[in-house]
Design a protein around this motif. Structure first.
Motif, short mmCIF file in Angstrom:
data_model
loop_
_atom_site.label_atom_id
_atom_site.label_comp_id
_atom_site.label_asym_id
_atom_site.label_seq_id
_atom_site.Cartn_x
_atom_site.Cartn_y
_atom_site.Cartn_z
N GLY A 122 0.69 -1.20 -0.55
CA GLY A 122 0.33 -0.25 0.10
C GLY A 122 0.72 1.39 -0.23
O GLY A 122 0.49 2.68 0.01
N PHE A 123 1.77 1.15 0.02
CA PHE A 123 2.82 1.79 0.11
C PHE A 123 4.00 1.75 -1.05
O PHE A 123 5.29 1.98 -0.98
N ALA A 124 3.73 2.05 -2.89
CA ALA A 124 4.61 2.67 -3.72
C ALA A 124 5.39 3.44 -3.85
O ALA A 124 3.99 4.08 -4.21
N THR A 125 5.99 2.92 -4.21
CA THR A 125 7.01 4.47 -4.62
C THR A 125 7.84 3.55 -5.59
O THR A 125 7.71 2.86 -5.64
N MET A 126 7.90 4.65 -6.58
CA MET A 126 9.17 4.11 -7.60
C MET A 126 10.40 3.48 -6.82
O MET A 126 11.59 3.03 -7.34
N ASP A 127 11.08 4.34 -6.09
CA ASP A 127 12.20 3.43 -4.89
C ASP A 127 12.28 2.07 -4.79
O ASP A 127 12.86 1.32 -4.81
N THR A 128 11.35 1.85 -3.86
CA THR A 128 11.11 0.76 -3.38
C THR A 128 10.36 -0.32 -4.01
O THR A 128 10.83 -1.43 -4.89
N ALA A 129 9.64 0.27 -5.50
CA ALA A 129 9.53 -1.14 -7.02
C ALA A 129 10.59 -0.96 -6.89
O ALA A 129 11.17 -2.16 -7.69
N LYS A 130 11.72 -0.61 -7.69
CA LYS A 130 12.61 -0.30 -8.01
C LYS A 130 14.50 -1.62 -7.13
O LYS A 130 14.56 -2.23 -8.05
N GLU A 131 13.49 -0.81 -6.11
CA GLU A 131 14.66 -2.08 -5.06
C GLU A 131 14.05 -3.14 -5.48
O GLU A 131 14.95 -4.61 -5.66
N SER A 132 12.89 -3.78 -5.20
CA SER A 132 12.16 -4.52 -5.14
C SER A 132 12.89 -5.89 -5.84
O SER A 132 13.14 -6.69 -6.60
N PHE A 133 12.90 -4.88 -7.37
CA PHE A 133 12.94 -5.61 -8.52
C PHE A 133 14.76 -5.98 -9.25
O PHE A 133 15.17 -6.79 -9.29
N ARG A 134 15.38 -4.83 -8.52
CA ARG A 134 17.03 -5.37 -8.44
C ARG A 134 17.44 -6.36 -7.25
O ARG A 134 18.29 -7.21 -7.88
N LYS A 135 16.40 -6.29 -6.39
CA LYS A 135 16.18 -8.31 -5.17
C LYS A 135 16.07 -9.24 -5.69
O LYS A 135 15.63 -9.96 -5.69
N GLY A 136 15.71 -8.91 -7.46
CA GLY A 136 14.60 -10.55 -7.80
C GLY A 136 12.55 -10.85 -8.18
O GLY A 136 12.65 -11.89 -7.97
N VAL A 137 12.11 -9.25 -7.65
CA VAL A 137 10.85 -9.95 -7.60
C VAL A 137 10.88 -10.15 -8.80
O VAL A 137 10.87 -9.44 -9.55
N PHE A 138 9.34 -10.57 -9.27
CA PHE A 138 8.72 -10.77 -10.45
C PHE A 138 7.84 -10.23 -10.77
O PHE A 138 7.77 -9.46 -12.17
N ASP A 139 6.96 -9.41 -9.63
CA ASP A 139 6.82 -8.39 -10.08
C ASP A 139 5.89 -7.40 -8.74
O ASP A 139 6.45 -8.57 -7.64
N PHE A 140 5.45 -5.86 -9.12
CA PHE A 140 5.17 -5.64 -7.96
C PHE A 140 3.05 -5.07 -8.08
O PHE A 140 3.12 -4.48 -9.15
N LEU A 141 2.53 -4.96 -7.19
CA LEU A 141 1.25 -4.51 -7.48
C LEU A 141 0.99 -3.88 -5.73
O LEU A 141 1.56 -4.05 -4.84
N ALA A 142 0.39 -2.62 -6.28
CA ALA A 142 0.60 -1.38 -5.30
C ALA A 142 -1.12 -2.09 -5.40
O ALA A 142 -2.05 -2.16 -5.99
N LYS A 143 -1.32 -1.79 -3.30
CA LYS A 143 -2.91 -2.39 -2.92
C LYS A 143 -3.37 -0.56 -3.48
O LYS A 143 -2.90 -0.28 -3.37
#
Length: 127
Positions: free
Chosen positions: A85-106
């Motif tokens: 529920g706290f989606a920001t571009m930075d958290t999305a970028k960090e998640s993808f850097r750590k290898g997440v498959f996808d990122f969904l905002a609540k």
């Protein structure tokens, strides 16, 4: 994958998320385990490999970023989907850097997460 069923671990400190997702995903043929506390989910992930992990980011104790780091360290082949529920571009970028498959905002619709799960499942099966 055990019994050809894709198994999914859901970690979210809001019980309503798991309460809504678990029955609908089970109806679609997935094996689902849910957790509201990250330390319980971490203990479980150390016992059993899951095909897909769905995790919230903002939680007490071990947060979702730490949790996903641990999951990817133990099982690089496990696909991690981040929901927050706290989606920001930075958290999305960090998640993808750590290898997440996808990122969904609540809030997200059931159809949206089901679509992402199907893509993650296809990704696992095509390896």
């Amino acid at each position: 994958m055990d019994n050809n069923k894709t198994n999914i671990l859901i970690l979210d400190d809001e019980p309503i998320v798991s309460k809504r997702l678990k029955p609908s995903l089970e109806r679609k043929g997935y094996e689902v385990e849910t957790f509201t506390r990250s330390r319980d989910a971490l203990a479980r992930i150390r016992e059993k490999r899951f095909d897909i992990v769905i995790t919230d980011l903002k939680m007490e104790g071990i947060d979702g970023m730490e949790f996903l780091t641990e999951v990817k360290k133990l099982y690089p082949g496990t696909e991690v989907i981040v929901i927050t529920g706290f989606a920001t571009m930075d958290t999305a970028k960090e998640s993808f850097r750590k290898g997440v498959f996808d990122f969904l905002a609540k809030p997200f619709k059931l159809g949206e997460i089901t679509e992402v799960i199907k893509k993650a499942e296809a990704n696992i099966k095509n390896r």
